[in-house]
Scaffold this motif. Sequence first.
Motif, short mmCIF file in Angstrom:
data_model
loop_
_atom_site.label_atom_id
_atom_site.label_comp_id
_atom_site.label_asym_id
_atom_site.label_seq_id
_atom_site.Cartn_x
_atom_site.Cartn_y
_atom_site.Cartn_z
N PRO A 1 76.85 53.56 76.91
CA PRO A 1 76.12 52.56 75.73
C PRO A 1 75.15 53.62 74.87
O PRO A 1 73.88 53.60 75.20
CB PRO A 1 75.32 51.64 76.58
N GLU B 1 73.95 46.07 72.76
CA GLU B 1 75.09 46.63 73.23
C GLU B 1 74.86 46.23 74.67
O GLU B 1 73.80 46.41 75.22
CB GLU B 1 75.31 48.12 72.97
N SER C 1 75.16 53.34 71.05
CA SER C 1 75.17 53.06 69.79
C SER C 1 73.73 52.81 69.09
O SER C 1 74.05 52.99 67.82
CB SER C 1 76.03 51.52 69.60
N LYS D 1 79.92 48.95 72.54
CA LYS D 1 80.12 49.33 70.97
C LYS D 1 80.09 50.63 70.83
O LYS D 1 79.75 51.20 69.78
CB LYS D 1 78.85 48.67 70.20
#
Length: 232
Positions: free
Chosen positions: A66, A73, A68, A61
Motif C-alpha cells: 500500500p 487504500e 499510493s 491501489k
Amino acid sequence: RFTFECKRKRCFNKNANFTPLPSGQDGERYKGRFTGLSVEIVDPEQAKSLHDNGCFGKGSKSRGGPASGDENETLFLGMEESCFLAHYLNVLDITNSAGYLMDFCMFVEVAKEHNEKFVENLASYVYLKSKNWVIKSGIKFGGDFLIYKQSPRLYHASFLVIVQKPGDTDHYQSKNLKGVQRVAETSDKDVLLLTVQPPKKISSSRDLQEATVTETIVRRFNYLTFVQSKQQ
C-alpha cells in the motif's frame, strides 16, 4: 546437482529493513474482513505493518504494498496467506460480512467453495513458508505462487510454483510443461511443481501436519549454457 541463483534487483532501497514475519508484540492482533475473494485490512497502520513485516498482501491501489498515498487504500490478503496469519501465526482475526469471527473450519469451507484445491495450496504455502520464502500470487504467469528470497523489492522471483494432487497429470504432459516453462523463462524463473497428498480430514489447523509435499523442479536443458559452463 541442481543450483539456482536468487537474482537481486538493480534498483532497490538499500536502507530497507525487512523482517520475515509479523512480530505480534504486546498481543497486537490484525483485523481483517473477508470480502468473498480475499481478506481486507482496512487500518492503514496495520496494512503497512503486515506488508513491511513479511511482505504480506497487495495494496488495493498499488502494484505492490500500500504505497499510493491514498488514505483510502487498503491491503488485500490472499486466502492462503490469510489462513496462515490467522490460524498458524495466530496474529489475525478474520470476520465475515455479518461481523462474526471466522474459525478455521468456517474459513476453509468458504475457501474451498472458491478454490477446490485450497487445502493443497494451503499445505504448499505453509511448506514454502517453513523454508523462509516470501510467497506471492503466480496467476499472472499461469501458476499458483511466485516465491522470492527476502522481498520482491530486493529480489526477482526464483520460481513459478504449480500445485497439484497426486492423481493430476496435466502438468506432466510435455505440451503443458513446455508452455509453463516458456512463460517462466521469459522472466528468468524456474518451475517448481509441488505434488500434495492432503490429509484425510481437515477439521483443525493441526491436521495439515498429515499432508505430504513432494518437490519436482522443471528445467529445460540448454546445450549452449551447458557448454559455456564447462569452458569456464
